[in-house]
Write an enzyme that holds these catalytic residues in place. Structure first.
Site, PDB file in Angstrom:
ATOM      1  N   HIS A   1       0.816  -1.222   0.000  1.00  0.00           N
ATOM      2  CA  HIS A   1       0.000   0.000   0.000  1.00  0.00           C
ATOM      3  C   HIS A   1       0.844   1.263   0.000  1.00  0.00           C
ATOM      4  O   HIS A   1       0.341   2.342  -0.282  1.00  0.00           O
ATOM      5  CB  HIS A   1      -0.937  -0.004   1.212  1.00  0.00           C
ATOM      6  CG  HIS A   1      -2.033  -1.021   1.087  1.00  0.00           C
ATOM      7  ND1 HIS A   1      -3.321  -0.691   0.768  1.00  0.00           N
ATOM      8  CD2 HIS A   1      -2.010  -2.372   1.193  1.00  0.00           C
ATOM      9  CE1 HIS A   1      -4.061  -1.785   0.705  1.00  0.00           C
ATOM     10  NE2 HIS A   1      -3.288  -2.827   0.969  1.00  0.00           N
TER      11      HIS A   1
ATOM     12  N   ASP B   1       3.458   9.385  -0.849  1.00  0.00           N
ATOM     13  CA  ASP B   1       2.285   8.633  -0.396  1.00  0.00           C
ATOM     14  C   ASP B   1       2.040   7.493  -1.377  1.00  0.00           C
ATOM     15  O   ASP B   1       2.205   7.682  -2.580  1.00  0.00           O
ATOM     16  CB  ASP B   1       1.057   9.566  -0.401  1.00  0.00           C
ATOM     17  CG  ASP B   1       0.080   9.259   0.723  1.00  0.00           C
ATOM     18  OD1 ASP B   1       0.037   8.107   1.164  1.00  0.00           O
ATOM     19  OD2 ASP B   1      -0.627  10.182   1.152  1.00  0.00           O
TER      20      ASP B   1
HETATM   21  P1  ADQ Z   1      -3.165   6.084   4.823  1.00  0.00           P
HETATM   22  O1  ADQ Z   1      -1.765   6.539   5.068  1.00  0.00           O
HETATM   23  O2  ADQ Z   1      -4.003   5.879   6.028  1.00  0.00           O
HETATM   24  O3  ADQ Z   1      -3.209   4.753   3.954  1.00  0.00           O
HETATM   25  P2  ADQ Z   1      -4.993   7.515   2.901  1.00  0.00           P
HETATM   26  O4  ADQ Z   1      -4.899   6.802   1.611  1.00  0.00           O
HETATM   27  O5  ADQ Z   1      -5.091   8.994   2.748  1.00  0.00           O
HETATM   28  O6  ADQ Z   1      -3.777   7.255   3.867  1.00  0.00           O
HETATM   29  O7  ADQ Z   1      -6.284   7.011   3.656  1.00  0.00           O
HETATM   30  C1  ADQ Z   1      -6.750   7.630   4.821  1.00  0.00           C
HETATM   31  C2  ADQ Z   1      -8.178   7.161   5.079  1.00  0.00           C
HETATM   32  O8  ADQ Z   1      -8.552   7.605   6.383  1.00  0.00           O
HETATM   33  C3  ADQ Z   1      -9.168   7.731   4.096  1.00  0.00           C
HETATM   34  O9  ADQ Z   1     -10.016   6.712   3.654  1.00  0.00           O
HETATM   35  C4  ADQ Z   1      -9.949   8.764   4.896  1.00  0.00           C
HETATM   36  O10 ADQ Z   1     -11.312   8.845   4.588  1.00  0.00           O
HETATM   37  C5  ADQ Z   1      -9.797   8.301   6.319  1.00  0.00           C
HETATM   38  N1  ADQ Z   1      -9.756   9.515   7.142  1.00  0.00           N
HETATM   39  C6  ADQ Z   1      -8.928  10.529   6.953  1.00  0.00           C
HETATM   40  N2  ADQ Z   1      -9.196  11.499   7.844  1.00  0.00           N
HETATM   41  C7  ADQ Z   1     -10.199  11.089   8.598  1.00  0.00           C
HETATM   42  C8  ADQ Z   1     -10.897  11.645   9.712  1.00  0.00           C
HETATM   43  N3  ADQ Z   1     -10.582  12.817  10.236  1.00  0.00           N
HETATM   44  N4  ADQ Z   1     -11.860  10.934  10.253  1.00  0.00           N
HETATM   45  C9  ADQ Z   1     -12.157   9.742   9.754  1.00  0.00           C
HETATM   46  N5  ADQ Z   1     -11.537   9.166   8.722  1.00  0.00           N
HETATM   47  C10 ADQ Z   1     -10.560   9.827   8.153  1.00  0.00           C
HETATM   48  C11 ADQ Z   1      -2.264   3.827   3.398  1.00  0.00           C
HETATM   49  C12 ADQ Z   1      -1.175   4.445   2.527  1.00  0.00           C
HETATM   50  C13 ADQ Z   1      -1.802   5.278   1.430  1.00  0.00           C
HETATM   51  C14 ADQ Z   1      -2.757   4.418   0.609  1.00  0.00           C
HETATM   52  C15 ADQ Z   1      -3.727   3.681   1.510  1.00  0.00           C
HETATM   53  C16 ADQ Z   1      -4.548   2.659   0.730  1.00  0.00           C
HETATM   54  O11 ADQ Z   1      -0.293   5.239   3.323  1.00  0.00           O
HETATM   55  O12 ADQ Z   1      -0.811   5.831   0.584  1.00  0.00           O
HETATM   56  O13 ADQ Z   1      -3.493   5.263  -0.267  1.00  0.00           O
HETATM   57  O14 ADQ Z   1      -3.047   2.972   2.537  1.00  0.00           O
HETATM   58  O15 ADQ Z   1      -3.745   1.806   0.000  1.00  0.00           O
END
Ligand code: ADQ
Length: 492
Positions: free
Chosen positions: A169, A381
């Protein structure tokens, strides 16, 4: 008659749940983060199994909770019990102090302690043992993320034959960074024990293949397109790029609901006559939050017409709070927000609204809906799902996305977004200025383009692509079931 091999066994560091100690003992909550958001809709009611760590170190307390948690999730959950030492050296140590910073190109933050590696091997073996116990030869074992790169090899060391696939990921770094890892050859060889290795982008796949060339001169690549076969000696491994995504229809539908629309209206009413620029991130040094705050400050200084007319809503979800580096980042963010608000606030206008908490889904969607601009500027990311969620929820197609070149999402979204280098504070500040002044027609053209990509390349497209490469099957081969695997006994 049921075809063999139709069950998917997902294995990830964390189960897709959180256990919270409430007044009546342990309570189960839905897990947060990208992996859960992406996979939960795929696994729900498909007779699948999910194996992972519960997040605690006293799993005896949890035995009675897995049954109701499985029922609620729609798939069977099996915990991998970890001791405090396991968690310290495998999770906080190897995963988060070695692989996480290194794979995000931040090698100066790495702590290459030899004992971390040993514990990483031990815990990967534990995961392999639990997986062996709860799966059969015809199951497909789909392992997720950097915590478990060694698992296919651990299964083989246990003498277990399984069809295995791995999806990373996070990014895979270029060779000149990866080769600093003391256990580089072991990790690469371990990854070659999977039958399919998936990355987020073609760049990650290219980096991986480049690294393989460093440990073995006789590599051959066969095939073209996003999935190729890599031949190393007598090994043949499929290696592909599968950009992960979101359940677009669910986000768009929920964003349209009365609850979200009312909340968005109510929140925007409190910010009259101004554009909202939104940042949403987990607390993490890879997300580029301090640099973004500096850029916002620079924009307010260099483009004074923005003052009183733009508000940054920065949402930060608490994460890894036990780790000193994350505590320092949290303190730095408070300091920066205080400094900028202290300098620019005037009667009736506060430049930054800072929310340090997890939002519930309706509130998050309301912020996505109301924001005229989203600013997503990670230093690096894997993908960044927030960028895609913002587009899906932008029903009026009038929002502007400012996106880092170093987010995996850039490969798919660069044509519609304003692209920025997250290390370039003035460049980001110019992008804020450009977004603020963008006319409606250009906003619409760009957002329409973005939404088409996210719509057509949604999470089901992603999972189908992976499963087709892995098993020559797509999701239709895994029909929804009324009950979830009633024949599988619960772990004692
Ligand atoms: P993350 O580093 O967690 O994931 P991201 O892809 O941005 O990063 O996902 C974050 C998730 O958390 C999103 O689905 C979002 O809706 C949720 N979220 C964010 N802020 C929130 C809040 N305040 N309250 C509730 N929910 C919230 C890892 C990798 C990424 C990759 C994903 C998926 O680091 O690069 O995109 O896995 O593969």
């Amino acid at each position: 008659m049921e075809e063999p091999g139709t069950r998917i066994v997902a294995v990830s560091n964390r189960l897709p749940i959180r256990l919270v100690h409430g007044p009546d003992g342990w309570e189960i909550k839905r897990g947060a983060g990208g992996l859960v958001t992406a996979l939960a809709p795929v696994f729900r009611n498909r007779g699948g199994i999910w194996i992972g760590w519960s997040g605690g170190t006293n799993d005896e307390d949890l035995a009675g909770l897995m049954e109701p948690a499985s029922r609620e999730a729609g798939y069977r959950l099996y915990p991998v019990p970890l001791s405090a030492d396991d968690v310290g050296d495998y999770y906080y140590g190897f995963s988060n102090e070695v692989i996480w910073p290194l794979f995000h190109d931040l090698q100066t933050r790495c702590n290459f302690k030899p004992r971390y590696w040993q514990q990483y091997l031990n815990v990967n073996r534990k995961f392999a043992e639990i997986t062996t116990k709860h799966s059969g030869e015809t199951d497909y074992i789909w392992v997720h993320d950097y915590h478990l790169m060694h698992m296919a090899q651990s299964l083989k060391e246990l003498g277990i034959e399984r069809n295995t696939g791995f999806f990373l990921h996070i990014p895979f770094p270029p060779a000149d960074i990866f080769m600093k890892l003391p256990w580089r050859a072991q990790i690469l060889r371990a990854l070659l024990e999977y039958e399919l290795v998936g990355f987020q982008t073609m760049r990650d796949r290219k980096n991986f293949i480049q690294c393989l060339r460093h440990i073995s001169s006789g590599i051959r690549i066969s095939g073209r397109g996003p999935v190729v076969t890599v031949i190393v000696g007598d090994k043949r491994v499929r290696v592909g790029a599968f950009p992960i995504s979101i359940d677009y229809d669910a986000f768009a539908r929920d964003a349209e609901s009365k609850e979200v629309a009312d909340l968005a209206w109510y929140l925007h009413e409190a910010l009259p006559d101004r554009q909202v620029i939104l940042g949403v991130d987990r607390l993490d040094y890879t997300k580029g939050i301090p640099e973004r705050l500096e850029a916002f400050k620079d924009a307010l200084s260099r483009f004074p017409e923005l003052q009183g007319k733009i508000t940054l809503v920065q949402v930060v979800v608490p994460s890894r709070e036990e780790v000193p580096e994350y505590q320092m980042l949290r303190a730095e963010l408070y300091r920066l927000v205080g400094e900028i608000n202290g300098q620019f606030t005037r009667s009736g206008w506060v430049p930054i609204h800072y929310l340090y908490r997890s939002l519930d889904r309706s509130e998050l969607l309301a912020y996505y809906r109301l924001a005229e601009i989203a600013i997503i500027t990670p230093l690096k990311d894997g993908m960044n799902l927030v960028a895609k969620e913002y587009c899906a929820c932008n029903l009026e197609e009038n929002g502007v996305l400012i996106l880092s070149e170093f987010a995996g999402a850039a490969a798919q979204l660069h044509r519609g977004a304003i692209m920025v280098n997250p290390y370039d504070v003035e460049g980001m500040s110019n992008a804020i200025h450009q977004a603020f002044h963008m006319d409606q027609e250009e906003r619409h053209d760009r957002m329409h383009r973005l939404r088409e990509v996210v719509h057509h390349r949604d999470i089901f497209w992603w999972v189908n692509n992976f499963l087709k490469a892995a098993l020559a099957k797509d999701l239709r081969a895994f029909p929804a079931v009324e009950d979830y695997m009633p024949e599988i006994p619960l772990a004692s």
